[in-house]
Design a protein around this motif. Structure first.
Motif, mmCIF file in Angstrom:
data_model
loop_
_atom_site.group_PDB
_atom_site.id
_atom_site.type_symbol
_atom_site.label_atom_id
_atom_site.label_comp_id
_atom_site.label_asym_id
_atom_site.label_seq_id
_atom_site.Cartn_x
_atom_site.Cartn_y
_atom_site.Cartn_z
ATOM 1 N N ALA A 70 41.011 42.440 41.789
ATOM 2 C CA ALA A 70 40.037 41.524 41.759
ATOM 3 C C ALA A 70 39.192 41.365 43.173
ATOM 4 N N LEU B 269 35.104 43.659 37.085
ATOM 5 C CA LEU B 269 36.360 43.475 36.709
ATOM 6 C C LEU B 269 36.630 43.125 35.121
ATOM 7 N N ARG C 66 45.188 40.621 41.339
ATOM 8 C CA ARG C 66 44.676 40.183 42.746
ATOM 9 C C ARG C 66 44.135 41.279 43.410
ATOM 10 N N LEU D 284 44.916 34.602 38.980
ATOM 11 C CA LEU D 284 44.185 34.947 40.216
ATOM 12 C C LEU D 284 44.151 33.939 41.326
ATOM 13 N N LEU E 161 36.261 36.502 43.256
ATOM 14 C CA LEU E 161 36.538 37.504 42.165
ATOM 15 C C LEU E 161 35.228 38.347 42.141
#
Length: 253
Positions: A250, A34, A247, A159, A30
């Motif tokens: 990320a 974000l 996703r 995620l 990640l």
């Protein structure tokens, strides 16, 4: 802005703020910038608010109840160009607290399960905010532990993070609890008194020992009950498109 008149609230920098960047997820790690989890942003100093905006913050998700928001409002962020989304995960803090008494890590974990099942629409909306905000999204409750921890867990599950990494992130709050308690006293003290709680006795009743137990109960119960722990959110409208967008954002550089 403070909505209820009274003594000025003491403003301070967050003590439980962290970017979720660096946590392993499906396809990589990640990225920073974000999603930020934190304790109460309504209590930040003007300087701390400016620093977060300068670093790319464009949206705030406030998970507090209406009673909490009525005490401190949005704070310094009320006058800054940041989108605000009030998505209360508890309709009534007092009722929720009474269901957990006596406080144990187990009772807290069980309350997290109930939160996912009863506030799934709010959690879905929160994930859509993270997916579509043009910059970083910060989400917070009072301490940045329980409600914030539940949303962080749902985001990380979407995620593709492993349960153990979710637990590790959640447990990082443990060492910050003394500072959190001091920082939130100006809001929580009056609120608890209004709800009929003895603040000193309540704080003394908080459980000792590793707090990771609560998050393990949440994740384990959801998996045992549904197989896919995101089932309550999927049933409430979490779409494959939203998960795919999360996703993609990320992992983007």
């Amino acid at each position: 802005m403070t909505i209820i008149d009274g003594p000025a609230l003491a403003l301070s920098a967050p003590v439980n703020l962290r970017d979720l960047g660096g946590i392993p997820i499906d396809g990589g790690v990640l990225r920073t910038g974000l999603a930020i989890r934190t304790d109460d942003l309504a209590l930040v100093t003007e300087e701390a608010a400016d620093e977060l905006v300068a670093a790319g913050l464009t949206a705030i998700i406030d998970l507090r109840s209406a009673d909490e928001v009525a005490i401190s409002g949005r704070g310094p962020f009320g006058s800054r160009p940041v989108a605000y989304h009030h998505l209360a995960l508890m309709a009534n803090v007092g009722d929720s607290m009474r269901t957990q008494l006596p406080f144990t890590h187990e009772s807290m974990g069980e309350s997290y399960v109930a939160m996912v099942e009863t506030a799934a629409p709010q959690l879905v909306t929160a994930l859509n905010v993270v997916a579509h905000a043009p910059g970083a999204t910060a989400f917070h409750c009072a301490a940045g532990r329980d409600r914030t921890g539940v949303l962080a867990a749902m985001l990380l599950l979407a995620l593709g993070a492993d349960d153990e990494d979710i637990v590790i992130d959640y447990a990082r709050t443990d060492e910050n609890m003394p500072a959190i308690m001091r920082r939130t006293q100006g809001v929580m003290g009056p609120l608890l008194a209004r709800l009929g709680f003895d603040e000193e006795r309540l704080r003394a009743s908080l459980p000792d020992g590793p707090m990771e137990v609560s998050m393990r109960i949440l994740l384990g119960t959801l998996r045992a009950r549904y197989g896919d722990p995101l089932t309550p959110l999927r049933d409430a409208g979490l779409s494959a498109d939203t998960v795919a967008r999360l996703r993609a954002r990320a992992l983007a550089a």
